[in-house]
Design a protein around this motif. Sequence first.
Motif, short mmCIF file in Angstrom:
data_model
loop_
_atom_site.label_atom_id
_atom_site.label_comp_id
_atom_site.label_asym_id
_atom_site.label_seq_id
_atom_site.Cartn_x
_atom_site.Cartn_y
_atom_site.Cartn_z
N ARG A 162 6.66 -1.15 0.21
CA ARG A 162 6.50 -0.78 -1.20
C ARG A 162 5.40 0.27 -1.34
O ARG A 162 5.55 1.25 -2.08
CB ARG A 162 6.13 -2.03 -2.01
N ALA A 163 4.31 0.05 -0.58
CA ALA A 163 3.18 0.96 -0.70
C ALA A 163 3.51 2.36 -0.19
O ALA A 163 2.91 3.34 -0.60
CB ALA A 163 1.98 0.40 0.07
N MET A 164 4.48 2.46 0.74
CA MET A 164 4.86 3.78 1.24
C MET A 164 5.74 4.52 0.23
O MET A 164 6.09 5.66 0.43
CB MET A 164 5.65 3.65 2.55
N GLY A 165 6.15 3.81 -0.82
CA GLY A 165 6.97 4.46 -1.84
C GLY A 165 8.46 4.27 -1.64
O GLY A 165 9.26 5.10 -2.05
N MET A 166 8.83 3.15 -1.01
CA MET A 166 10.26 2.84 -0.92
C MET A 166 10.67 2.14 -2.22
O MET A 166 9.92 1.34 -2.76
CB MET A 166 10.55 1.91 0.26
N THR A 167 11.89 2.43 -2.68
CA THR A 167 12.39 1.72 -3.86
C THR A 167 12.85 0.34 -3.42
O THR A 167 13.04 0.09 -2.23
CB THR A 167 13.57 2.47 -4.48
N ARG B 45 -5.30 -2.24 -4.57
CA ARG B 45 -3.85 -2.24 -4.82
C ARG B 45 -3.50 -1.83 -6.24
O ARG B 45 -2.34 -1.57 -6.53
CB ARG B 45 -3.30 -3.62 -4.47
N ASN B 48 -2.74 2.23 -6.16
CA ASN B 48 -1.38 2.75 -5.93
C ASN B 48 -0.33 1.92 -6.67
O ASN B 48 0.85 1.97 -6.35
CB ASN B 48 -1.06 2.88 -4.44
N ARG B 49 -0.79 1.16 -7.62
CA ARG B 49 0.09 0.42 -8.52
C ARG B 49 0.96 -0.61 -7.82
O ARG B 49 2.05 -0.93 -8.30
CB ARG B 49 0.94 1.38 -9.36
N LEU B 50 0.48 -1.14 -6.68
CA LEU B 50 1.14 -2.33 -6.14
C LEU B 50 0.88 -3.45 -7.13
O LEU B 50 1.66 -4.39 -7.24
CB LEU B 50 0.56 -2.68 -4.76
N LEU B 51 -0.25 -3.35 -7.84
CA LEU B 51 -0.55 -4.25 -8.95
C LEU B 51 -0.87 -3.38 -10.16
O LEU B 51 -1.46 -2.32 -10.01
CB LEU B 51 -1.79 -5.11 -8.62
N VAL B 71 6.78 4.82 -7.85
CA VAL B 71 7.31 5.12 -6.52
C VAL B 71 6.84 6.51 -6.05
O VAL B 71 6.37 6.67 -4.92
CB VAL B 71 8.85 5.02 -6.53
N ARG B 74 3.13 6.44 -5.10
CA ARG B 74 2.82 5.82 -3.81
C ARG B 74 3.12 6.75 -2.65
O ARG B 74 2.48 6.66 -1.60
CB ARG B 74 3.58 4.51 -3.66
N ARG B 75 4.11 7.61 -2.81
CA ARG B 75 4.42 8.54 -1.72
C ARG B 75 3.34 9.59 -1.57
O ARG B 75 3.28 10.29 -0.56
CB ARG B 75 5.78 9.21 -2.00
#
Lengths: 260, 321
Positions: A162-167, B45, B48-51, B71, B74-75
């Motif tokens: 998720r952190a790498m930006g996968m949907t 977290r 990068n909006r994991l939270l 998304v 995060r990339r």
Amino acid sequence: MTVNTRAATQASRSPWQIGIPLVWLLLLWLAVTGMAQLEGFFRLFEPDVRSVIYSRVDFSLLLGRHLFVVAIAALVTITLGLASGIAVTRKKGRDFLPLVSQLASMGQTFPPVAVLALAVPVLGFGTLPIIVALMLYGLLPIVRNTLTGLQEVDVGIKEAARAMGMTSGQILRQVELPMAAPVIMAGIRTSVTINIATAALGATVGASNLGDPIIAGIVNGNTAYVVQGALLIGLLALSVDSTFEQVQRRLKADESPRNK
Amino acid sequence: MIELSHVTKRFGDEMAVDDVSFKVAKGEFCALVGTSGCGKSTTLRMINRLLEHSEGEILLDGQPIRDFDAVQLRRRIGYVIQSTGLFPHWTVARNIGLVPRLLKWPSTKVHSRVEQLMHLLGLPVGEFAHKFPHQLSGGQAQRVGVARALAADPDILLMDEPFGALDPITREKLQEELRALQSRLHKTIVFVTHDIDEALQLANHLVVMRAGRVVQQGTPLELLHHPADKFVESMLGGVERGLKQAGLTRVADHMLPLSPTLPAQSRVPSSMSLRQALSVMLRDHTERLTVVDPHDMPVGELSMRKLIREPKADQGHDREH
Ligand SMILES: Nc1ncnc2c1ncn2[C@@H]1O[C@H](COP(=O)(O)OP(=O)(O)OP(=O)(O)O)[C@@H](O)[C@H]1O
Ligand SMILES: [Mg+2]
């Protein structure tokens, strides 16, 4: 029936092992086409009756019907099992997780004979009730293993994805399903193999298949018929099971073992 | 540039992060330190909006992060965690190329970028590209994790105890490499650790947290010289604070011209930390050391007697990054 087949097999593939399903298939084919040649052997079981080789319906036709019923049930259970297993492990479906796992296990505590007895009044005699029974019965291993496989995927790996930006779709397709594949495959294997044996019950409700010789043999007191039906079902189950085993091995070898 | 202002995160009734504010300027290395459960990872977290944060504002280059698609955001941000989170069913090369592929780079470009990063992190391509994560040592796996985070050349790197699971020697080596990497790449880094030495060595901005709140922040030397309270002081090593301070300055900053008397037997390079030099004094039972340049030529001397006469505090020179 165990969920964890991961540690069991070390993926070592020799040509010899790949040949095993072929050997079973060959034996099955020989039994279907050449049962009549074994008349002398079956005579040993029943020296006195007129006919010792079941011949009311061609064995190849019975095999075809048997496979048809199992295949339809497998198609439905795999689709339904995967879909529900995936759905309840998503954020939106998580509320249904306990319900689905309970329903799936109830499906298996219900004896298939009872399912048939209940289904016949509703669905009538024939192929439909046995397909329904097989669906209920085969769903549990697939749902359960799909759930286990998906839940076993390390949270750190999912978080990294998720952190790498996968949907979430990419995570499911590229990470979760490939990692869960060996466990899911084990569930499918169990489900299909059990159903090959269970499908024989269909003969009691008028669904003609490899169960026919067995039922006919019991009714007429002809052990030779029973042995022929059991032999064919056994060989079919072994062929399918060993094919699945090879697929599983391949999955495990491709996707190298994980240590975390 | 990352800026958190009055950021709060609640899990149900529990305040995991409570009114936290800090800024990380472009190219700066910020370390979040604090005891277990104080909200370091949660803070990281949220960036990068994991939270999602409950209150306050998190800005990236002046823009609230809620304005970005999560998304896509995060990339653009590298992320490294202690457990590496490498995909076990993918080779090293495929793992590293993940984000560039998500960004739909042409495959030749992905390929060359992966090789470039493997070089950068000391992973010989021929040996490692086709290995699977379970075939790597902890240190190698963590290098792959860092390479993966750097793959799409993000400006920002978030690291959550990246070296926490490694043995001390490997950890030190990777810290040294990260420092060297940072001096070349000038990423903006937020680094979570509970190893205070790691934080002191790597960071130029230190944020000390306790129970979800920031207790004190500043440069490592500022905090060492003026810890706000007992908690910060004990975080910074308590009685050993003096040595930690010495660890942040180099012999070159304290040496005196060579005196006409007989030079001391023990030699130390001028690039050594003062802490290490003190250790050499204790080991060799001497209060004087000869300082040498990289060619082993004497350039000055270090004297314990003079050292303790140096004016107290605020005289140290922050280490260059
Ligand atoms: N997803 C979550 N749901 C509920 N509570 C959480 C969640 N994540 C963290 N917490 C709580 O928030 C608090 C801060 O956790 P956090 O992981 O940020 O601590 P930490 O400083 O990173 O600790 P450590 O050094 O042990 O990693 C803890 O009390 C933790 O229990
Ligand atoms: Mg943490």
